[in-house]
Scaffold this active site. Structure first.
Site, PDB file in Angstrom:
ATOM      1  N   ASP A   1       0.872  -1.167   0.000  1.00 23.83           N
ATOM      2  CA  ASP A   1       0.000   0.000   0.000  1.00 23.83           C
ATOM      3  C   ASP A   1       0.909   1.217   0.000  1.00 23.83           C
ATOM      4  OD1 ASP A   1      -2.600   1.039  -0.129  1.00 23.83           O
ATOM      5  OD2 ASP A   1      -2.484   1.645   1.953  1.00 23.83           O
TER       6      ASP A   1
ATOM      7  N   GLY B   1      -0.063   9.132 -11.257  1.00 16.98           N
ATOM      8  CA  GLY B   1      -0.578   9.708 -10.008  1.00 16.98           C
ATOM      9  C   GLY B   1      -0.079  11.127  -9.770  1.00 16.98           C
TER      10      GLY B   1
HETATM   11  P1  IMP Z   1      -1.725   1.955  -4.337  1.00 16.86           P
HETATM   12  O1  IMP Z   1      -0.755   1.662  -3.251  1.00 16.86           O
HETATM   13  O2  IMP Z   1      -1.388   1.302  -5.631  1.00 16.86           O
HETATM   14  O3  IMP Z   1      -3.160   1.773  -3.889  1.00 16.86           O
HETATM   15  O4  IMP Z   1      -1.550   3.510  -4.657  1.00 16.86           O
HETATM   16  C1  IMP Z   1      -2.137   4.495  -3.882  1.00 16.86           C
HETATM   17  C2  IMP Z   1      -2.136   5.843  -4.564  1.00 16.86           C
HETATM   18  O5  IMP Z   1      -0.991   6.578  -4.088  1.00 16.86           O
HETATM   19  C3  IMP Z   1      -1.981   5.848  -6.073  1.00 16.86           C
HETATM   20  O6  IMP Z   1      -3.222   5.771  -6.724  1.00 16.86           O
HETATM   21  C4  IMP Z   1      -1.368   7.217  -6.304  1.00 16.86           C
HETATM   22  O7  IMP Z   1      -2.368   8.183  -6.212  1.00 16.86           O
HETATM   23  C5  IMP Z   1      -0.484   7.404  -5.097  1.00 16.86           C
HETATM   24  N1  IMP Z   1       0.889   6.957  -5.373  1.00 16.86           N
HETATM   25  C6  IMP Z   1       1.527   5.881  -4.846  1.00 16.86           C
HETATM   26  N2  IMP Z   1       2.776   5.772  -5.343  1.00 16.86           N
HETATM   27  C7  IMP Z   1       2.921   6.796  -6.210  1.00 16.86           C
HETATM   28  C8  IMP Z   1       4.011   7.196  -7.059  1.00 16.86           C
HETATM   29  O8  IMP Z   1       5.084   6.592  -7.132  1.00 16.86           O
HETATM   30  N3  IMP Z   1       3.779   8.288  -7.810  1.00 16.86           N
HETATM   31  C9  IMP Z   1       2.619   8.983  -7.795  1.00 16.86           C
HETATM   32  N4  IMP Z   1       1.582   8.647  -7.031  1.00 16.86           N
HETATM   33  C10 IMP Z   1       1.723   7.560  -6.247  1.00 16.86           C
END
Ligand code: IMP
Length: 195
Positions: free
Chosen positions: A71, A154
């Site tokens: 996460d 992101g």
């Molecule tokens: P998850 O851990 O894949 O659920 O990511 C959570 C959210 O955090 C993503 O949808 C992005 O909005 C943000 N996020 C996590 N890692 C990154 C990154 O390396 N770059 C930009 N946004 C990130």
């Protein structure tokens, strides 16, 4: 650590390729949530570790095998750590152009001049006996005045990592993949699995 097979509780093809490539040299094969058609898990935790644990134990309990989940998110100091675990949901209609404008407006409204922020990633490896290990990676930086660059995903166009004067969306993918919060958490996982 005598682990030969790991279930990776993710449907993200980029992350699956990254984890498989990292673990292959250790003789560990990876099966993903896509391969096994595992159900999505609601991220109801209040911390990155809680959410990663929920996902890892769900996959572990369904398969009876060690399971890994991650996460991650962006934590902004002027917003007391928000959006944090809500990073994905924070963007209206999951549109990150809108999410970045929302973030800039909220920082402006906070009245704080502090632009400090960090990306965090927690990986949890859950075992069938109920035990688990967690690995955290973090990269510090600041939030730019406006989005810059077209790379990454992101919030990358807003995030300038420490020691740089360009955003993650302007810097090379190779640089990001070596220094990111995810890379740092994965390095710790690899060290643990090599023991
Ligand atoms: P998850 O851990 O894949 O659920 O990511 C959570 C959210 O955090 C993503 O949808 C992005 O909005 C943000 N996020 C996590 N890692 C990154 C990154 O390396 N770059 C930009 N946004 C990130």
């Amino acid at each position: 650590m005598d682990v030969k097979e790991i279930v990776f509780a993710s449907r993200n093809k980029g992350k699956i390729a990254e984890v498989s490539a990292l673990l292959a040299p250790l003789g560990i094969s990876v099966q993903s949530a896509l391969d096994l058609d595992l159900p999505d898990v609601e991220e109801t935790g209040k911390t990155f570790e809680e959410n990663a644990k929920l996902k890892a134990f769900s996959a572990c309990n369904l398969t009876g095998k060690p399971a890994l989940a991650d996460d991650s998110g962006l934590c902004v100091k002027a917003l007391n750590g928000a959006p944090g675990v809500y990073s994905a949901r924070y963007a209206p209609e999951r549109d990150f152009a809108k999410g970045m404008q929302k973030l800039l407006a909220e920082i402006e409204n906070s009245g704080s001049k502090d632009r400090a922020a960090y990306f965090a990633c927690v990986l949890v490896l859950a075992f069938p006996d109920g035990s688990f290990q967690s690995f955290e990676g973090r990269v510090d930086g600041h939030i730019d005045d406006q989005p810059h660059g077209t790379g990454g995903f992101g919030y990358d166009p807003l995030f300038v990592p420490e020691g740089q004067n360009q955003t993650y969306a302007e810097l090379s993918a190779a640089y990001k993949n070596k220094t990111s919060h995810r890379a740092r958490a994965m390095e710790k996982l690899k060290t643990y699995l090599q023991k």
